[in-house]
Design an enzyme around this catalytic site. Structure first.
Site, mmCIF file in Angstrom:
data_model
loop_
_atom_site.group_PDB
_atom_site.id
_atom_site.type_symbol
_atom_site.label_atom_id
_atom_site.label_comp_id
_atom_site.label_asym_id
_atom_site.label_seq_id
_atom_site.Cartn_x
_atom_site.Cartn_y
_atom_site.Cartn_z
ATOM 1 N N LYS A 1 5.480 5.717 -1.464
ATOM 2 C CA LYS A 1 6.361 6.525 -0.611
ATOM 3 C C LYS A 1 7.798 6.521 -1.115
ATOM 4 O O LYS A 1 8.593 7.390 -0.725
ATOM 5 C CB LYS A 1 6.322 6.017 0.833
ATOM 6 N N HIS B 1 1.534 10.259 -2.325
ATOM 7 C CA HIS B 1 2.085 8.901 -2.304
ATOM 8 C C HIS B 1 1.042 7.805 -2.536
ATOM 9 O O HIS B 1 1.360 6.809 -3.203
ATOM 10 C CB HIS B 1 2.901 8.653 -1.016
ATOM 11 N N ASP C 1 -3.758 0.662 8.965
ATOM 12 C CA ASP C 1 -2.661 1.592 8.713
ATOM 13 C C ASP C 1 -2.558 2.638 9.816
ATOM 14 O O ASP C 1 -1.472 2.907 10.343
ATOM 15 C CB ASP C 1 -2.881 2.268 7.351
ATOM 16 N N HIS D 1 0.810 -1.223 0.000
ATOM 17 C CA HIS D 1 0.000 0.000 0.000
ATOM 18 C C HIS D 1 0.841 1.269 0.000
ATOM 19 O O HIS D 1 0.429 2.289 -0.530
ATOM 20 C CB HIS D 1 -0.963 0.013 1.202
ATOM 21 N N ASP D 2 2.048 1.218 0.565
ATOM 22 C CA ASP D 2 2.893 2.414 0.664
ATOM 23 C C ASP D 2 4.020 2.436 -0.358
ATOM 24 O O ASP D 2 4.971 3.215 -0.200
ATOM 25 C CB ASP D 2 3.490 2.520 2.067
ATOM 26 N N HIS E 1 -5.881 4.254 0.717
ATOM 27 C CA HIS E 1 -5.805 3.956 2.144
ATOM 28 C C HIS E 1 -5.793 5.189 3.046
ATOM 29 O O HIS E 1 -5.867 5.063 4.269
ATOM 30 C CB HIS E 1 -4.604 3.054 2.454
ATOM 31 N N HIS E 2 -5.728 6.384 2.449
ATOM 32 C CA HIS E 2 -5.835 7.617 3.251
ATOM 33 C C HIS E 2 -7.166 8.347 3.019
ATOM 34 O O HIS E 2 -7.286 9.524 3.360
ATOM 35 C CB HIS E 2 -4.664 8.550 2.958
#
Length: 477
Positions: free
Chosen positions: A338, A363, A416, A334-335, A387-388
């Site tokens: 970044k 990101h 998360d 998911h990240d 996811h944010h």
């Protein structure tokens, strides 16, 4: 903004449609797509690792390497930057500079002392105070050899370790480990010289430099730079093979036309590469999670813990085993976006400036973009990229709200945030489990799905009550 889920169909068992694609995708195609993330971390134009792989394989063909050696070379060059994220935080700390632009520009200097000195003065601490900048420059000038050795050793050894986790041969691992050694012994980390350096490393270094200068200045620039480093950085036999290969019709044309990937994946090592199995996909996703988490000391282990918490929620909410396996992959990766964000921003102890905040908020979209390039990850690319998001529409990057946010995203979001709260961050210490759940409860309905929060509480509660897990261990500090 239009919901990214408008064209995504989440069936009760998403992996079912995905399984046939996994059985049809070669290892070369999968890793070629994921190499885009490595290019972002190194500040290189998209496709750098793949173009270097093409160049290196052509050199190997010119040197008449056998099938096994050519295959090892192909994957060594394609994955040469696997450890690239592991020294990013240290670069920012030592040079007071943006790690991504630092890495990009460092690869273009010629290795002379004069060029190195100019680079240090040009790059170090321009956004810092005068005294801080002077201290940083003096430290680099006094300890430059040790610093360079540390940064390169961290990067290359970490890359070799990740290659091992991805089931690659010792030849590939060693090819990555000694990538930055030079023919004349002037490289790092050990100052190895001559034929002691693995052949795959020697070819990968030439290929890397050739692509960087070709991307920046064209064929003549690449040719001139490679020839100029013959007998110093580069093995003369490898340079001679490059000089012969690049004269063949199609060598440069393949790099410059719009069908480059077709050429790359038509090479013998790619055609002969294994078809990935479901279990192998798991190993590759977990290995790339290691690349992601190595980006910052504050995110060490984050992707793996988020995967655990997501899976705990999913199990509590009744998802079947195949669905959970599919969602674990989204959580692991998911990240991945970044890797495109500088550690100057990620590790900043204070409040981000507006431009820095925009970079942070980008990101998740980078994650979706990278994962969309991978056929077997495409089904969950938008899950990872959302996811944010928040139920009230105040999240990012899409501003989704309410029913636009599918259940899998809600699970991933709670996992998360829970891990972020219970881990150290540059701007605060880790919270206890109780403090983290108090924050999740406070924002339930606005940011978080109440059923997902309740599911995580139940799962964590069962762990806390088990004989083999004590309460302090659940703080994950």
């Amino acid at each position: 903004m239009i919901s990214p889920f408008a064209t995504v169909s989440l069936q009760p068992n998403p992996p079912a449609a995905q399984h046939s694609r996994a059985n049809a995708l070669s290892l070369a195609e999968l890793l070629g797509a994921l190499s885009h993330a490595l290019d972002l971390t190194e500040g290189q134009p998209v496709g750098h690792c793949k173009r270097a792989c093409w160049i290196g394989t052509q050199i190997g063909i010119e040197m008449a390497l056998d099938d096994a050696a050519l295959s090892d070379l192909y994957f060594t060059v394609l994955l040469k930057d696997l450890g690239c994220s592991s020294n990013a935080a240290r670069i920012c700390e030592l040079y007071l500079a943006d790690d991504i632009s630092f890495k990009r520009d460092f690869k273009t200097i010629d290795g002379s002392l004069a060029a190195a000195l100019r680079f240090v003065f040009d790059k170090t601490g321009f956004e810092s105070g005068f005294a801080e900048r002077v201290r940083a420059i003096l430290n680099i000038l006094r300890n430059g050899g040790q610093i360079a050795r540390e940064l390169i050793e961290t990067r290359c050894h970490r890359g070799a370790d990740i290659a091992a986790k991805m089931r690659f041969s010792e030849t590939v691992q060693e090819g990555i480990r000694w990538l930055d050694e030079h023919w004349d012994g002037s490289g790092k980390p050990e100052g190895r010289a001559g034929a002691v350096i693995p052949l795959a490393s020697r070819i990968a270094l030439v290929s890397q430099v050739a692509d960087i200068f070709h991307s920046d200045g064209g064929r003549m620039a690449a040719r001139a730079e490679v020839l100029a480093r013959r007998n110093t950085w580069f093995d003369p036999a490898v340079v001679d093979a490059f000089a012969a290969a690049e004269q063949r019709p199609g060598f440069w044309e393949a790099l410059e036309d719009g069908n480059f990937e077709d050429h790359l994946f038509a090479l013998p090592p790619a055609r002969a590469s294994a078809v990935v199995t479901e279990d192998y996909v798991e190993d590759i996703a977990a290995a790339f999670a290691d690349v992601i988490d190595a980006k910052s000391p504050f995110t060490a282990g984050h992707s793996h813990r988020v995967t655990l918490f997501t899976d705990m929620i999913a199990e509590e909410m009744g998802l079947d085993a195949a669905h959970r396996r599919w969602l674990r992959r989204a959580a692991l990766l998911h990240d991945i976006g970044k890797l495109a964000v500088s550690n100057q921003i990620l590790d900043k102890p204070g409040k981000p400036a507006e431009a820095e905040w925009r970079s942070i908020r980008s990101h998740p979209a980078h994650s979706a973009e990278i994962l969309h390039k991978v056929a077997i990850f495409r089904d969950f690319a938008d899950i990872a990229g959302a996811h944010h998001e928040r139920l009230d529409g105040k999240g990012y990057p899409y501003g989704l709200k309410g029913d636009e946010i599918v259940p899998e995203v809600r699970m991933l979001t709670v996992a998360d945030v829970f891990d972020a709260l219970t881990a150290d961050r540059p701007y605060r210490a880790a919270m206890t489990v109780e403090e983290a759940f108090a924050i999740l409860d406070r924002d339930t309905g606005a940011a978080f799905d109440g059923e997902c929060v309740a599911a995580l509480k139940c799962a964590v509660g069962r762990l806390a009550a088990s004989d083999d897990m004590d309460a302090p261990a659940l703080q994950w500090a």
